[in-house]
Design an enzyme around this catalytic site. Sequence first.
Site, PDB file in Angstrom:
ATOM      1  N   LYS A 199       0.829  -1.207   0.000  1.00 25.33           N
ATOM      2  CA  LYS A 199       0.000   0.000   0.000  1.00 25.33           C
ATOM      3  C   LYS A 199       0.866   1.260   0.000  1.00 25.33           C
ATOM      4  O   LYS A 199       0.675   2.173  -0.806  1.00 25.33           O
ATOM      5  CB  LYS A 199      -0.938  -0.025   1.216  1.00 25.33           C
ATOM      6  CG  LYS A 199      -1.783   1.216   1.390  1.00 25.33           C
ATOM      7  CD  LYS A 199      -2.731   1.453   0.230  1.00 25.33           C
ATOM      8  CE  LYS A 199      -3.363   2.831   0.332  1.00 25.33           C
ATOM      9  NZ  LYS A 199      -4.260   3.166  -0.737  1.00 25.33           N
ATOM     10  N   GLY A 234      -2.988  16.100  -3.820  1.00 24.07           N
ATOM     11  CA  GLY A 234      -3.386  16.480  -2.455  1.00 24.07           C
ATOM     12  C   GLY A 234      -4.196  15.336  -1.893  1.00 24.07           C
ATOM     13  O   GLY A 234      -3.972  14.179  -2.233  1.00 24.07           O
ATOM     14  N   CYS A 254      -4.562  11.080   1.399  1.00 23.39           N
ATOM     15  CA  CYS A 254      -3.695   9.892   1.325  1.00 23.39           C
ATOM     16  C   CYS A 254      -2.269  10.194   0.899  1.00 23.39           C
ATOM     17  O   CYS A 254      -1.341   9.981   1.671  1.00 23.39           O
ATOM     18  CB  CYS A 254      -4.313   8.871   0.389  1.00 23.39           C
ATOM     19  SG  CYS A 254      -5.815   8.171   1.074  1.00 23.39           S
ATOM     20  N   LYS A 279       0.145  12.309   3.281  1.00 25.00           N
ATOM     21  CA  LYS A 279       0.459  11.675   4.568  1.00 25.00           C
ATOM     22  C   LYS A 279       1.139  10.317   4.357  1.00 25.00           C
ATOM     23  O   LYS A 279       2.032   9.955   5.102  1.00 25.00           O
ATOM     24  CB  LYS A 279      -0.804  11.564   5.433  1.00 25.00           C
ATOM     25  CG  LYS A 279      -1.582  10.301   5.249  1.00 25.00           C
ATOM     26  CD  LYS A 279      -2.634  10.119   6.305  1.00 25.00           C
ATOM     27  CE  LYS A 279      -3.627   9.045   5.896  1.00 25.00           C
ATOM     28  NZ  LYS A 279      -3.082   7.725   5.658  1.00 25.00           N
TER      29      LYS A 279
HETATM   30  N1  NAD Z   1      -9.880   8.259   1.761  1.00 21.81           N
HETATM   31  C1  NAD Z   1      -9.283   7.493   0.852  1.00 21.81           C
HETATM   32  O1  NAD Z   1      -9.381   7.697  -0.340  1.00 21.81           O
HETATM   33  C2  NAD Z   1      -8.486   6.299   1.311  1.00 21.81           C
HETATM   34  C3  NAD Z   1      -8.148   5.310   0.385  1.00 21.81           C
HETATM   35  C4  NAD Z   1      -7.430   4.212   0.817  1.00 21.81           C
HETATM   36  C5  NAD Z   1      -7.044   4.119   2.136  1.00 21.81           C
HETATM   37  N2  NAD Z   1      -7.368   5.110   3.015  1.00 21.81           N
HETATM   38  C6  NAD Z   1      -6.966   4.952   4.414  1.00 21.81           C
HETATM   39  O2  NAD Z   1      -8.095   4.491   5.149  1.00 21.81           O
HETATM   40  C7  NAD Z   1      -8.078   5.046   6.478  1.00 21.81           C
HETATM   41  C8  NAD Z   1      -9.366   5.793   6.736  1.00 21.81           C
HETATM   42  O3  NAD Z   1      -9.424   6.877   5.827  1.00 21.81           O
HETATM   43  P1  NAD Z   1     -10.778   7.723   5.625  1.00 21.81           P
HETATM   44  O4  NAD Z   1     -10.500   8.675   4.525  1.00 21.81           O
HETATM   45  O5  NAD Z   1     -11.926   6.795   5.533  1.00 21.81           O
HETATM   46  O6  NAD Z   1     -10.835   8.497   7.030  1.00 21.81           O
HETATM   47  P2  NAD Z   1     -12.074   9.290   7.630  1.00 21.81           P
HETATM   48  O7  NAD Z   1     -11.481  10.309   8.516  1.00 21.81           O
HETATM   49  O8  NAD Z   1     -13.000   9.715   6.539  1.00 21.81           O
HETATM   50  O9  NAD Z   1     -12.840   8.198   8.509  1.00 21.81           O
HETATM   51  C9  NAD Z   1     -12.357   7.668   9.693  1.00 21.81           C
HETATM   52  C10 NAD Z   1     -13.553   7.364  10.576  1.00 21.81           C
HETATM   53  O10 NAD Z   1     -13.105   6.655  11.713  1.00 21.81           O
HETATM   54  C11 NAD Z   1     -13.886   7.078  12.838  1.00 21.81           C
HETATM   55  N3  NAD Z   1     -13.177   6.712  14.078  1.00 21.81           N
HETATM   56  C12 NAD Z   1     -12.022   7.214  14.583  1.00 21.81           C
HETATM   57  N4  NAD Z   1     -11.722   6.588  15.745  1.00 21.81           N
HETATM   58  C13 NAD Z   1     -12.686   5.677  15.975  1.00 21.81           C
HETATM   59  C14 NAD Z   1     -12.926   4.718  17.006  1.00 21.81           C
HETATM   60  N5  NAD Z   1     -12.087   4.596  18.025  1.00 21.81           N
HETATM   61  N6  NAD Z   1     -14.020   3.959  16.919  1.00 21.81           N
HETATM   62  C15 NAD Z   1     -14.863   4.083  15.887  1.00 21.81           C
HETATM   63  N7  NAD Z   1     -14.694   4.948  14.875  1.00 21.81           N
HETATM   64  C16 NAD Z   1     -13.615   5.745  14.908  1.00 21.81           C
HETATM   65  C17 NAD Z   1     -14.021   8.567  12.600  1.00 21.81           C
HETATM   66  O11 NAD Z   1     -15.098   9.118  13.339  1.00 21.81           O
HETATM   67  C18 NAD Z   1     -14.262   8.606  11.094  1.00 21.81           C
HETATM   68  O12 NAD Z   1     -15.643   8.512  10.783  1.00 21.81           O
HETATM   69  C19 NAD Z   1      -6.824   5.901   6.534  1.00 21.81           C
HETATM   70  O13 NAD Z   1      -5.767   5.148   7.050  1.00 21.81           O
HETATM   71  C20 NAD Z   1      -6.552   6.235   5.093  1.00 21.81           C
HETATM   72  O14 NAD Z   1      -5.197   6.512   4.841  1.00 21.81           O
HETATM   73  C21 NAD Z   1      -8.098   6.178   2.644  1.00 21.81           C
END
Ligand code: NAD
Length: 496
Positions: free
Chosen positions: A249, A302, A305, A308
Amino acid sequence: MIRATSAGKTDKVIVEFVLARQPEQRMHIAVVGSGYVGLVAGACFADLGHEVILVDNDEQKLAALKAGQVPIHENFLPELLGRHRGSRLEFSGDLQKAVRASEAIFIAVGTPPTEQGEADLSYVESVARSISGAINGYKVVIEKSTVPVYTSDWIRKIILRNAAPPDSFDVASNPEFLREGSAVTDFLYPDRIVVGADSERCASLLREIYAPLSDGSYYQRPDAIPKPDRARIPPPLIVTSAKSAELIKHASNAFLAMKISFINAVASICESVGANVQQVVQGIGSDSRIGPRFLNPGIGYGGSCFPKDLSAFRAVARECGYEFRLLDEVMRINEEQRHRFLRKVRSALWTLRGKRIGILGLAFKGGTDDIRESPAVLLAQSLLQEGCQIAAYDPAAMGRAREILNSNVDFVNSAYEAAAGADALLILTEWEEFGGLDLKRLYKELKYPIVIDGRNLYDPEIMAQRGFTYYSVGRQASAPETQNAAAATPARKLKR
Ligand SMILES: NC(=O)c1ccc[n+]([C@@H]2O[C@H](COP(=O)([O-])OP(=O)(O)OC[C@H]3O[C@@H](n4cnc5c(N)ncnc54)[C@H](O)[C@@H]3O)[C@@H](O)[C@H]2O)c1
């Protein structure tokens, strides 16, 4: 049918195209974190036939989801939530209850950067701790969040430290490659599914979860979400060790960001020598070893992802004793790209204080309302600091942008309103609708017909024919014949 006989602890990578399988097996799945990834994954798992509990600790978000609202902008997501809410898809704030009811627990919480650029794993850790207290039978805990290598080991240690029996769970890595803006189709029609599992038992469970995709049965359903162009079905399922999956990843995102920075660097040279980067892209991208995707010159990457993940990968490499300086350069070029664009705006307008600028696009890319690390928002902030007045329009991201940009921004309801009376119009996000504007109307609306396009959505010659002075990235500026000499000044000479 090619199938793995063992997984994990060996160095073997097993690629599987499963063409036949046992009758449908419905899994009970908890997805912790209902953000961009968790919500999409949960809705898609339900569409594959599984019973899903989506967990979040944000009460407002939960209330909205339970009330039938869709908190993020993604094609097909409202449809999937509508299909499964209240039947195969449940929303809950009770993580431990969800764990007790599930065989597979996907962790999809945020992993934001710390000030030092490492991944902040405190949310992951807190979820792992809660999971440990609710293990009531064999569970597979799966990292869906993007995490540094060794995180699966840490999750295992945390769960053991909290007294869960060692054979009562496994930890796997199943990185997510979806892109915001096409998240649902990316999830259901992935290029590949990566399963990082260190035991066969755990790999089998993940195979079952993804079986409707990897055996192709999902795609035969009349109600399947439609296949996007270019999707190869069924997708291969790649079984690796958990560590390899974690690295896959980070390395994938770093490579994609490198492609963007590479073509942006080439675009800068094109501007200096009078070449056309789009022609160069066509020439490079036709080489099947390179391919045309992610060679889009612009204002830089930007989002939540790439920035960071690159910093985190850089930090992990350093920790392992490798100075991954290539990544520093990728990040530097990306930042410089924004500054170059700002210089271009300055060159076009001479001074910025008091100028009215129309901005098209605030999201970090088209098709999403996400403005995290959006180059468009960062540029808008710079322009505000320089004393510009801004009228901005984005089809989906204005609600979120309002929370960040100060009240000096007029948020308007169309591209034409953003252009009205503006000294120049900037295109900052590649929304499809921005590529098909009524140029006659745009010309009439603008105070001066100057368009500075950070996404290369228009043909410079056509823009000049329509009366615009037009700047883009990696191509010569163009202007109506009467002004051509001034407008076509190479960016090199306009630099401050
Ligand atoms: N956004 C993308 O396009 C993408 C793509 C691939 C991977 N990722 C990875 O996936 C992960 C999540 O990204 P995202 O964009 O969905 O983040 P996000 O901030 O949109 O969602 C994270 C969610 O987790 C919840 N949360 C935090 N702590 C919690 C807990 N203790 N219990 C329950 N819920 C909790 C938050 O309230 C939030 O709703 C990250 O590591 C990111 O790097 C993101």
